[in-house]
Design a protein around this motif. Structure first.
Motif, PDB file in Angstrom:
ATOM      1  N   VAL A 236       0.624  -1.360   0.235  1.00  0.00           N
ATOM      2  CA  VAL A 236       0.106   0.272   0.137  1.00  0.00           C
ATOM      3  C   VAL A 236       0.860   0.909  -0.378  1.00  0.00           C
ATOM      4  O   VAL A 236       1.770   1.454   0.478  1.00  0.00           O
ATOM      5  CB  VAL A 236      -1.468   0.044   0.715  1.00  0.00           C
ATOM      6  CG1 VAL A 236      -1.700   1.392   1.187  1.00  0.00           C
ATOM      7  CG2 VAL A 236      -1.790  -1.280   1.314  1.00  0.00           C
ATOM      8  N   THR A 237       1.089   2.247  -0.596  1.00  0.00           N
ATOM      9  CA  THR A 237       1.814   3.440  -1.013  1.00  0.00           C
ATOM     10  C   THR A 237       0.350   4.619  -0.708  1.00  0.00           C
ATOM     11  O   THR A 237      -0.862   4.968  -1.064  1.00  0.00           O
ATOM     12  CB  THR A 237       2.579   3.421  -2.349  1.00  0.00           C
ATOM     13  OG1 THR A 237       3.024   2.182  -2.928  1.00  0.00           O
ATOM     14  CG2 THR A 237       3.285   4.112  -2.465  1.00  0.00           C
ATOM     15  N   LEU A 238       1.197   5.924   0.007  1.00  0.00           N
ATOM     16  CA  LEU A 238       0.208   6.285   0.179  1.00  0.00           C
ATOM     17  C   LEU A 238       1.266   7.890  -0.207  1.00  0.00           C
ATOM     18  O   LEU A 238       1.964   7.738   0.171  1.00  0.00           O
ATOM     19  CB  LEU A 238      -0.341   6.777   1.887  1.00  0.00           C
ATOM     20  CG  LEU A 238      -0.021   5.451   2.848  1.00  0.00           C
ATOM     21  CD1 LEU A 238       0.076   5.731   4.287  1.00  0.00           C
ATOM     22  CD2 LEU A 238      -1.921   5.171   2.601  1.00  0.00           C
ATOM     23  N   HIS A 239       0.877   8.573  -1.040  1.00  0.00           N
ATOM     24  CA  HIS A 239       1.819   9.611  -1.696  1.00  0.00           C
ATOM     25  C   HIS A 239       0.325  10.844  -0.924  1.00  0.00           C
ATOM     26  O   HIS A 239      -0.356  10.916  -1.385  1.00  0.00           O
ATOM     27  CB  HIS A 239       1.341  10.260  -3.224  1.00  0.00           C
ATOM     28  CG  HIS A 239       1.838  10.533  -3.734  1.00  0.00           C
ATOM     29  ND1 HIS A 239       1.172  11.393  -4.479  1.00  0.00           N
ATOM     30  CD2 HIS A 239       2.551  11.319  -3.267  1.00  0.00           C
ATOM     31  CE1 HIS A 239       1.254  12.660  -4.988  1.00  0.00           C
ATOM     32  NE2 HIS A 239       2.286  12.926  -4.381  1.00  0.00           N
ATOM     33  N   VAL A 240       1.722  11.508  -0.139  1.00  0.00           N
ATOM     34  CA  VAL A 240       0.901  12.350   0.785  1.00  0.00           C
ATOM     35  C   VAL A 240       1.458  14.177   0.420  1.00  0.00           C
ATOM     36  O   VAL A 240       1.558  14.612   1.622  1.00  0.00           O
ATOM     37  CB  VAL A 240       1.605  12.149   2.659  1.00  0.00           C
ATOM     38  CG1 VAL A 240       1.517  10.295   2.861  1.00  0.00           C
ATOM     39  CG2 VAL A 240       3.185  12.179   2.125  1.00  0.00           C
ATOM     40  N   GLY A 241       2.060  14.346  -0.774  1.00  0.00           N
ATOM     41  CA  GLY A 241       2.879  15.570  -0.925  1.00  0.00           C
ATOM     42  C   GLY A 241       4.095  15.458  -1.291  1.00  0.00           C
ATOM     43  O   GLY A 241       4.583  14.675  -2.506  1.00  0.00           O
ATOM     44  N   THR A 242       4.241  16.912  -1.520  1.00  0.00           N
ATOM     45  CA  THR A 242       3.734  18.306  -0.728  1.00  0.00           C
ATOM     46  C   THR A 242       3.021  18.467  -1.730  1.00  0.00           C
ATOM     47  O   THR A 242       2.567  18.478  -2.842  1.00  0.00           O
ATOM     48  CB  THR A 242       5.485  19.178  -0.702  1.00  0.00           C
ATOM     49  OG1 THR A 242       5.784  18.809  -1.304  1.00  0.00           O
ATOM     50  CG2 THR A 242       5.762  18.502   0.357  1.00  0.00           C
ATOM     51  N   PRO A 243       2.441  19.888  -1.514  1.00  0.00           N
ATOM     52  CA  PRO A 243       1.447  20.492  -2.235  1.00  0.00           C
ATOM     53  C   PRO A 243       3.030  21.258  -3.037  1.00  0.00           C
ATOM     54  O   PRO A 243       3.477  22.068  -2.897  1.00  0.00           O
ATOM     55  CB  PRO A 243       0.717  22.069  -0.770  1.00  0.00           C
ATOM     56  CG  PRO A 243       1.126  20.869   0.214  1.00  0.00           C
ATOM     57  CD  PRO A 243       1.915  19.889   0.165  1.00  0.00           C
ATOM     58  N   LYS A 244       1.546  21.531  -4.073  1.00  0.00           N
ATOM     59  CA  LYS A 244       2.402  22.142  -5.699  1.00  0.00           C
ATOM     60  C   LYS A 244       3.526  21.512  -5.797  1.00  0.00           C
ATOM     61  O   LYS A 244       4.547  22.238  -6.405  1.00  0.00           O
ATOM     62  CB  LYS A 244       2.219  23.507  -5.258  1.00  0.00           C
ATOM     63  CG  LYS A 244       1.311  24.589  -4.227  1.00  0.00           C
ATOM     64  CD  LYS A 244       0.233  24.743  -5.156  1.00  0.00           C
ATOM     65  CE  LYS A 244      -0.162  25.574  -6.494  1.00  0.00           C
ATOM     66  NZ  LYS A 244      -0.656  25.059  -7.440  1.00  0.00           N
ATOM     67  N   SER A 245       3.320  20.460  -5.620  1.00  0.00           N
ATOM     68  CA  SER A 245       4.958  19.761  -6.153  1.00  0.00           C
ATOM     69  C   SER A 245       3.783  18.845  -6.947  1.00  0.00           C
ATOM     70  O   SER A 245       5.272  17.827  -8.059  1.00  0.00           O
ATOM     71  CB  SER A 245       5.910  18.808  -5.971  1.00  0.00           C
ATOM     72  OG  SER A 245       5.309  17.577  -4.916  1.00  0.00           O
ATOM     73  N   GLY A 246       2.951  18.841  -7.749  1.00  0.00           N
ATOM     74  CA  GLY A 246       3.104  17.882  -9.390  1.00  0.00           C
ATOM     75  C   GLY A 246       1.655  17.123  -8.870  1.00  0.00           C
ATOM     76  O   GLY A 246       1.330  16.162  -9.367  1.00  0.00           O
ATOM     77  N   THR A 247       1.150  17.411  -7.687  1.00  0.00           N
ATOM     78  CA  THR A 247       0.075  16.918  -6.646  1.00  0.00           C
ATOM     79  C   THR A 247      -1.055  16.172  -7.463  1.00  0.00           C
ATOM     80  O   THR A 247      -1.167  15.048  -8.103  1.00  0.00           O
ATOM     81  CB  THR A 247       0.070  16.530  -5.589  1.00  0.00           C
ATOM     82  OG1 THR A 247      -0.950  17.909  -5.262  1.00  0.00           O
ATOM     83  CG2 THR A 247       1.151  16.579  -4.934  1.00  0.00           C
ATOM     84  N   THR A 248      -1.776  17.557  -7.983  1.00  0.00           N
ATOM     85  CA  THR A 248      -2.970  17.337  -9.146  1.00  0.00           C
ATOM     86  C   THR A 248      -2.495  16.444  -9.794  1.00  0.00           C
ATOM     87  O   THR A 248      -3.376  15.895 -10.964  1.00  0.00           O
ATOM     88  CB  THR A 248      -3.436  18.888  -8.883  1.00  0.00           C
ATOM     89  OG1 THR A 248      -3.711  19.594  -8.046  1.00  0.00           O
ATOM     90  CG2 THR A 248      -4.792  18.592  -9.928  1.00  0.00           C
ATOM     91  N   SER A 249      -1.568  17.456 -11.187  1.00  0.00           N
ATOM     92  CA  SER A 249      -1.322  16.049 -12.116  1.00  0.00           C
ATOM     93  C   SER A 249      -1.323  14.941 -11.838  1.00  0.00           C
ATOM     94  O   SER A 249      -1.864  13.970 -13.545  1.00  0.00           O
ATOM     95  CB  SER A 249       0.199  16.778 -13.159  1.00  0.00           C
ATOM     96  OG  SER A 249       0.010  18.205 -13.646  1.00  0.00           O
ATOM     97  N   LEU A 250      -0.437  14.670 -11.418  1.00  0.00           N
ATOM     98  CA  LEU A 250      -0.270  13.040 -10.768  1.00  0.00           C
ATOM     99  C   LEU A 250      -1.743  12.397 -10.416  1.00  0.00           C
ATOM    100  O   LEU A 250      -2.110  11.440 -10.990  1.00  0.00           O
ATOM    101  CB  LEU A 250       0.661  12.669  -9.673  1.00  0.00           C
ATOM    102  CG  LEU A 250       1.712  13.172 -10.125  1.00  0.00           C
ATOM    103  CD1 LEU A 250       3.115  13.183  -8.775  1.00  0.00           C
ATOM    104  CD2 LEU A 250       2.564  12.305 -11.132  1.00  0.00           C
ATOM    105  N   GLN A 251      -2.569  13.338  -9.557  1.00  0.00           N
ATOM    106  CA  GLN A 251      -3.583  12.226  -9.986  1.00  0.00           C
ATOM    107  C   GLN A 251      -4.716  12.221 -10.119  1.00  0.00           C
ATOM    108  O   GLN A 251      -5.691  11.770 -10.981  1.00  0.00           O
ATOM    109  CB  GLN A 251      -4.880  13.402  -8.303  1.00  0.00           C
ATOM    110  CG  GLN A 251      -3.721  12.417  -7.233  1.00  0.00           C
ATOM    111  CD  GLN A 251      -4.638  13.944  -6.453  1.00  0.00           C
ATOM    112  OE1 GLN A 251      -4.892  15.054  -6.659  1.00  0.00           O
ATOM    113  NE2 GLN A 251      -3.134  14.645  -5.191  1.00  0.00           N
ATOM    114  N   ASN A 252      -4.496  13.295 -11.636  1.00  0.00           N
ATOM    115  CA  ASN A 252      -4.822  13.484 -12.546  1.00  0.00           C
ATOM    116  C   ASN A 252      -4.941  11.962 -13.630  1.00  0.00           C
ATOM    117  O   ASN A 252      -5.638  11.562 -14.632  1.00  0.00           O
ATOM    118  CB  ASN A 252      -5.050  14.542 -13.021  1.00  0.00           C
ATOM    119  CG  ASN A 252      -5.961  14.869 -14.296  1.00  0.00           C
ATOM    120  OD1 ASN A 252      -7.091  13.934 -14.489  1.00  0.00           O
ATOM    121  ND2 ASN A 252      -5.780  15.672 -15.608  1.00  0.00           N
ATOM    122  N   ILE A 253      -3.244  11.975 -13.915  1.00  0.00           N
ATOM    123  CA  ILE A 253      -3.719  11.002 -14.659  1.00  0.00           C
ATOM    124  C   ILE A 253      -3.505   9.103 -13.401  1.00  0.00           C
ATOM    125  O   ILE A 253      -4.154   8.541 -14.543  1.00  0.00           O
ATOM    126  CB  ILE A 253      -1.410  10.740 -14.777  1.00  0.00           C
ATOM    127  CG1 ILE A 253      -1.108  11.971 -15.205  1.00  0.00           C
ATOM    128  CG2 ILE A 253      -1.574   9.390 -15.767  1.00  0.00           C
ATOM    129  CD1 ILE A 253       0.165  12.434 -15.333  1.00  0.00           C
TER     130      ILE A 253
END
Length: 345
Positions: free
Chosen positions: A8-25
């Motif tokens: 189980v992998t938890l991707h926890v941030g950081t904010p403004k480090s491409g997180t929104t784009s990665l989540q969209n992918i």
């Protein structure tokens, strides 16, 4: 290195480090991942409500409907899946030790890994201030920098913004419940790198299978320019204090900021002004030193966290009222001709 137990992998941030784009992918490729036995649970792009529930917190004073019990429902879905799973939201990165312990211990019989995407403070600080403005902050950029840099007391002692942006301290908090090697730092490559470099580093860190992923060329949450951000800040200053959070998010953050002001650079791009750069360099060096000593796994290069100051960047102090007026009129003019129902009579 992954072991024999389901991961189980938890991707926890950081904010403004491409997180929104990665989540969209990840969301766009949810079915493809399932075909390879890899679970990205849920229906939304990220696990915002679940993260709030784990932290037992709201967001900027607002408690979201659907958050209560969301973490337990997510855990149930993961444990029912016989294979690897990935959860993602940047709200998790700034968690305190109690929710971190609960998060790690929620998956008995699984091997938990944590992934932190991160980039240099010369890009992070302007982005964090801008995101704050989009969410309702009215502090000026200069005051934000002066206060934030003044609050730095060393690695692992941060509160406020530093709880989520002090990478070494963040890693230590998660490593208190995991082997440090299971805490992965993915550095955002320098500006001008290939559009898929971050995705490939992230894919390596999360153990995602090789597949023909749909990866958009443009970022999902692009930045506004200096003039546009300062215009938004001044508009937010004039709004009533009691605007409901859902209304603010829909009308101000989504409609105005992310649809009308984004991708414009009427006065250049926001950067760190010269007087603040020595402090940013000193803090960055402390953070990188802590990461090197922490025993974490790095994907990319810690040299990517060296502040990359842009000589052509601008700051709101350099923005004239004329520039703000011109930009405001450009935004306002199309609204005049927008069709609206005539409710008279």
């Amino acid at each position: 290195m992954r072991g024999e137990r389901p991961v189980v992998t938890l991707h926890v941030g950081t904010p403004k480090s491409g997180t929104t784009s990665l989540q969209n992918i990840l969301a766009r490729n949810r079915t493809l991942l399932q075909e390879h036995g890899y679970l990205y649970p849920g229906e939304r792009s990220g696990h915002f409500l679940e993260a709030l529930d784990l932290r037992d917190s709201g967001f900027r004073g607002h408690r979201f409907e659907g958050a209560e019990g969301a973490w337990d429902r997510l855990v149930e879905a993961v444990l029912a899946h016989d294979g690897p799973a990935l959860l993602s939201h940047e709200v998790l990165g700034g968690s305190t030790r109690k929710p971190i312990k609960r998060g790690v211990q929620s998956f008995p019989g699984r091997e938990v890994h944590v992934v932190v995407t991160c980039r240099d403070l010369a890009r992070q600080l302007p982005a964090v201030w801008q995101e704050g403005v989009k969410n309702g902050d009215t502090v000026t950029y200069t005051d934000f920098l002066r206060t934030t840099l003044g609050e730095w007391k060393g690695v692992g002692t941060g509160t406020g913004m530093w709880r989520g942006q002090d990478l070494s301290g963040l890693g230590d908090r998660w490593a208190a419940h995991l082997d440090p090697s299971r805490v992965h730092f993915v550095t955002v490559p320098p500006s001008g790198s290939g559009s898929d470099v971050l995705w490939q580093r992230f894919r390596e860190a999360t153990g995602l299978p090789e597949a023909d992923y749909a990866v958009p060329d443009a970022p999902r949450n692009p930045s506004m320019g200096t003039v546009e951000t300062e215009l938004l800040r001044r508009i937010v200053e004039r709004l009533p204090d009691d605007v409901p959070r859902p209304t603010f998010t829909r009308q101000v953050k989504r409609r105005l900021a992310q649809r009308r002001l984004v991708n414009h650079r009427a006065g250049g791009s926001l950067g760190v002004p010269e007087p603040f750069r020595p402090a940013v360099e000193e803090i960055s060096a402390e953070i990188v030193e802590g990461l090197r000593a922490g025993g974490f796994t790095v994907h990319g290069d810690l040299a990517d966290l060296t502040p990359a100051f842009r000589d052509d960047s601008t700051a709101p102090d350099e923005v004239s009222d004329g520039q703000l007026l011109d930009r405001a009129l450009e935004v306002l003019a199309p609204l005049v001709l927008r069709d609206q129902p005539d409710k008279r009579g």
